[in-house]
Scaffold this motif. Structure first.
Motif, PDB file in Angstrom:
ATOM      1  N   GLU A 121      51.842  -7.649  40.910  1.00 15.41           N
ATOM      2  CA  GLU A 121      51.883  -8.584  39.786  1.00 15.41           C
ATOM      3  C   GLU A 121      53.308  -9.086  39.536  1.00 15.41           C
ATOM      4  O   GLU A 121      53.507 -10.251  39.162  1.00 15.41           O
ATOM      5  CB  GLU A 121      51.308  -7.926  38.539  1.00 15.41           C
ATOM      6  N   LYS A 122      54.301  -8.225  39.728  1.00 15.43           N
ATOM      7  CA  LYS A 122      55.695  -8.669  39.594  1.00 15.43           C
ATOM      8  C   LYS A 122      56.021  -9.749  40.617  1.00 15.43           C
ATOM      9  O   LYS A 122      56.673 -10.749  40.304  1.00 15.43           O
ATOM     10  CB  LYS A 122      56.655  -7.485  39.776  1.00 15.43           C
ATOM     11  N   LYS A 173      50.827  -3.055  40.083  1.00 17.23           N
ATOM     12  CA  LYS A 173      51.853  -3.540  39.144  1.00 17.23           C
ATOM     13  C   LYS A 173      52.997  -4.218  39.902  1.00 17.23           C
ATOM     14  O   LYS A 173      53.543  -5.233  39.455  1.00 17.23           O
ATOM     15  CB  LYS A 173      52.376  -2.381  38.309  1.00 17.23           C
ATOM     16  N   SER A 174      53.347  -3.643  41.052  1.00 16.17           N
ATOM     17  CA  SER A 174      54.389  -4.259  41.879  1.00 16.17           C
ATOM     18  C   SER A 174      53.929  -5.625  42.385  1.00 16.17           C
ATOM     19  O   SER A 174      54.710  -6.583  42.430  1.00 16.17           O
ATOM     20  CB  SER A 174      54.730  -3.348  43.063  1.00 16.17           C
ATOM     21  N   ASP A 201      47.147   1.714  41.677  1.00 16.40           N
ATOM     22  CA  ASP A 201      47.485   1.294  40.318  1.00 16.40           C
ATOM     23  C   ASP A 201      48.951   0.874  40.234  1.00 16.40           C
ATOM     24  O   ASP A 201      49.285  -0.187  39.699  1.00 16.40           O
ATOM     25  CB  ASP A 201      47.206   2.434  39.327  1.00 16.40           C
ATOM     26  N   GLN A 202      49.831   1.722  40.771  1.00 16.17           N
ATOM     27  CA  GLN A 202      51.256   1.423  40.739  1.00 16.17           C
ATOM     28  C   GLN A 202      51.592   0.245  41.654  1.00 16.17           C
ATOM     29  O   GLN A 202      52.373  -0.643  41.294  1.00 16.17           O
ATOM     30  CB  GLN A 202      52.066   2.664  41.159  1.00 16.17           C
ATOM     31  N   HIS A 212      43.105  -5.949  44.628  1.00 19.25           N
ATOM     32  CA  HIS A 212      43.343  -6.506  43.289  1.00 19.25           C
ATOM     33  C   HIS A 212      42.440  -7.718  43.041  1.00 19.25           C
ATOM     34  O   HIS A 212      41.782  -7.819  41.992  1.00 19.25           O
ATOM     35  CB  HIS A 212      44.820  -6.906  43.186  1.00 19.25           C
TER      36      HIS A 212
END
Length: 747
Positions: A500-501, A497-498, A493-494, A529
């Motif tokens: 996606e950045k 997010k990285s 999950d974390q 993902h």
């Protein structure tokens, strides 16, 4: 047919009648088909799904760039050197000596290339207690696990000389080897165990050796033919080992089930006084038709996987569809021929105490008792059954799906899992970096080199990575690989997010500004993902396709709007209950130890959709078989409630036997070491058990009893639909001695 014989129409009855009259020809054609399928499949060879075709989106684009460039990425390995105490640092002399010895030892094996020291690559943890020596295995990455043993021994040798340090290797090759050593035989053992387990249950069910062998023989030959057909079809739709395992699972289940349905009906009719020929014709007209309806419905459900757009799912769906179709055809062709050849000898090899347990009319004493109570209080039965199933399904509302990390998949059963966790703790994301595949017209162009340098800086500045970011350039192919350890590490999950950045912020501001540059981001986290995104988009079309076509098949096969609607609702309730069991056991950990598992906080991403398709198809086996028998009794003049009782109690024995076999086969996969396989096995086994007992034994008869004559409701405007019922004539088929001059049987 001559006088005194039953005249039939309909595909199943005609196929069975022809096979019974041309016994040796039918058997010969089947054997020839199996041999030809295997021979042609072997000659054609099997084409497996390529990595570049596994997913769509950026992962697919990256794989295509690598493939087109002809770059063979090696299997990368890492050696973790870590202080066991809190005082030793990477700058200490003893630590430096250990690093030097590791570099020298792995290089001396001759199996590796590009060995790098952490002092050159800056792969030293922030606390200074850990460092990484990195290198690549020579040769093909797919077979690197076969060549990594000398390297592992070299690292272990250095470990012996430095007891105060932890020196451990991890990477694609070493993980492949440990997995193969520990669990390589798991799948083969499970697949081989399925046959004796199914045979043992059939032996108990029939009480005779020959009768028990027939379903197993049919299932095995159907599987053999499908393996050959998979090789031929793979040139159009690539296959995979996973598809092969799923095909074996489904093939054993439906192959045994279909034969069981047919054989039980033939035995029942003989026990009722019919001669062998008449009994076989009745079995063809009734169970044979139910097998075709069920088989087509299962094939439609399996075809739902083709709408996912995921190569692995498409392979599984097509392989399962083929084996179901082959088993269905075998059941209505070669099986009648074998039964005609064997005659009374099908009961040869009777087992003591096993052949006399059931009533002669084929009715189950246990289910007769249960059904009496259900039909006496149908409202109470519906309320209790639906309430219980909804309670079981309730945990599914909080279902969380995720790709399982290495420690979730294997727990502490593999030493390398602990190494994996230590690397991730010291170097977050280092064991699973994002990989940016940069393709440019000229990879050495100043603007491209500048963009690469800026990308490295911004990846760390954005908080997506803590570094080090490594770049490997292949100038001849104008391709560069950028490896970015993601903040979040093994927390998908974390780490997502990285990722996606990187994709949404860092890349557009750097590489995205250079004209003609492609920079898709791939890697394990990116693959997960992209897989989740694509799978999420496939849920609605797959769900709609399976439900709509199953509804239409039920409507056409039974010409009843009520039967079609209740079929779908009961199947959905069964699938929901299975989801609830999965979430309770594997997400929340309730009773997980009872199945040798543990609560890992999530259900593996691919399983819910996979289970829906498989279960929706397989549950139709029982539903079609039971409802066909109820409708047959109703057409013979019984009242609806009497027909329900007759249909359920006469099919309960075969449904129970079939369910026990399915549960046992699926439960074998629940014993495998991988959590994802445990989830699949337990989910399938629980669903079949619920479906064959609560759904078909309690809820179905209770609902039909409440509906009464409305069970057979078909609006006038639907009367123009094709009539696929072809039911048996309302009157019972007389015993041979009655021998009317002409008797019609509609099948």
């Amino acid at each position: 047919m001559g006088n005194g014989e039953t005249r039939v129409r309909g595909l199943a009855a005609r196929a069975g009648g022809w096979s019974a009259r041309h016994r040796w020809a039918a058997v010969g054609i089947w054997v020839l088909f199996v041999v030809l399928a295997m021979g042609l499949g072997s000659a054609a060879g099997r084409v497996d799904v390529k990595e570049s075709d596994q997913l769509k989106g950026e992962t697919h684009t990256a794989a295509e760039i690598i493939e087109d460039a002809g770059i063979k990425e090696p299997s990368s390995e890492t050696v973790l050197i870590q202080a066991k105490d809190g005082t030793t640092k990477a700058t200490d002399a003893g630590f430096r000596a250990a690093v030097s010895e590791v570099v020298e030892a792995v290089g001396a094996t001759g199996r590796v290339t590009d060995v790098t020291s952490p002092y050159d690559t800056k792969t030293i943890s922030k606390d200074g207690r850990s460092a990484l020596v990195q290198f690549d295995m020579r040769g093909d990455a797919d077979t690197a696990g076969d060549r990594v043993e000398p390297v592992l021994k070299a690292v272990a040798g250095v470990q012996k000389d430095h007891r105060s340090l932890r020196i451990e290797e991890i990477g694609g090759a070493s993980m492949q080897k440990q997995y193969s050593d520990a669990f390589g035989g798991d799948f083969e053992q499970a697949e081989y165990s399925a046959v004796p387990v199914a045979f043992g249950i059939l032996l108990i069910a029939f009480g005779a050796l020959v009768a028990a062998l027939l379903p197993v023989a049919l299932a095995i030959t159907a599987i053999m033919a499908t393996i050959g057909l998979m090789g031929i079809v793979s040139h159009l739709q690539p296959m995979s080992d996973t598809a092969n395992s799923v095909m074996l699972l489904v093939g054993m289940a439906v192959g045994v089930d279909y034969c069981l349905f047919y054989l039980r009906r033939e035995r029942e009719e003989r026990a009722a006084g019919r001669d062998a020929g008449t009994a076989l014709r009745i079995a063809a007209a009734t169970s044979g038709r139910a097998i075709i309806v069920s088989g087509v419905t299962v094939c439609v459900a399996m075809a739902g996987m083709l709408f996912t757009g995921l190569a692995e799912f498409e392979a599984m769906g097509l392989a399962s569809l083929i084996v179901v179709a082959v088993a269905m055809v075998g059941s209505v062709t070669v099986l009648p021929a074998l039964l005609s050849l064997l005659g009374e000898r099908v009961d040869k090899g009777r087992m003591p105490f096993l052949g006399r347990r059931r009533k002669g009319n084929g009715e189950s004493r246990v289910w007769t008792t249960v059904l009496r109570g259900v039909l006496a209080r149908p409202v109470v039965s519906v309320v209790v059954a639906v309430g219980a199933l909804l309670a079981v399904a309730a945990p599914a509302l909080g279902m969380k799906t995720s790709q399982l990390t290495l420690d979730q998949e294997f727990g502490d059963s593999l030493p390398i899992v602990q190494t994996y966790n230590r690397v991730n703790d010291a170097f977050p994301g280092g064991s699973q970096p994002a990989e940016v595949v940069v393709k440019a017209k000229d990879i050495k162009a100043p603007e491209v080199r500048s963009a690469l340098a800026e990308f490295k800086e911004r990846a760390i500045a954005s908080g997506a990575s803590r570094g080090p970011v490594d770049v490997k350039v292949h100038p001849a192919q104008n391709v560069a690989f950028v490896y970015v350890p993601l903040v979040g590490g093994s927390d998908y999950d974390q780490a997502g997010k990285s990722l996606e950045k990187l994709r949404d912020e860092v890349r557009p501001a750097t590489l995205g500004k250079v004209e003609g540059v492609q920079a898709p981001i791939t890697g394990q986290v990116a693959g997960s993902h992209d897989f989740n995104d694509q799978l999420g988009g496939a849920v609605v079309p797959v769900f709609a396709f399976v439900v709509v076509f199953a509804f239409l098949l039920m409507l056409l096969s039974f010409r009843s709007l009520t039967v079609a609607i209740t079929s779908i609702l009961l199947n959905l309730l069964s699938v929901g209950a299975a989801y609830g069991v999965l979430v309770a056991v594997f997400q929340h950990g309730w009773g997980a130890s009872l199945v040798g598992a543990e609560g890992v906080g999530a259900i593996v991403t691919w399983l819910p959709l996979f289970l829906f398709v498989i279960l929706f198809g397989l549950s139709m086996d029982y539903h079609v078989f039971v409802v066909s028998r109820i409708r047959e009794a109703r057409l013979r003049g019984r009242g609806t409630r009497d027909a329900i009782q007759h249909g359920v109690v006469t099919t309960a024995g075969v449904v129970t036997s079939a369910a026990v076999i399915m549960v046992a086969v699926f439960a074998i996969f629940g014993t495998l070491s991988m959590q994802s396989m445990k989830q699949m096995g337990v989910g399938l086994a629980a669903a079949v058990l619920i479906d064959a007992t609560v759904i078909r034994g309690v809820l179905l008869p209770a609902v039909m009893a409440l509906l009464g004559e409305r069970n057979w409701y078909l609006p006038k405007w639907l009367h123009r639909l094709p009539d696929l019922t072809h039911d048996e004539a309302p009157q019972a088929v007389p015993a041979p001695e009655a021998r009317p001059e002409v008797e019609r049987m509609r099948v």
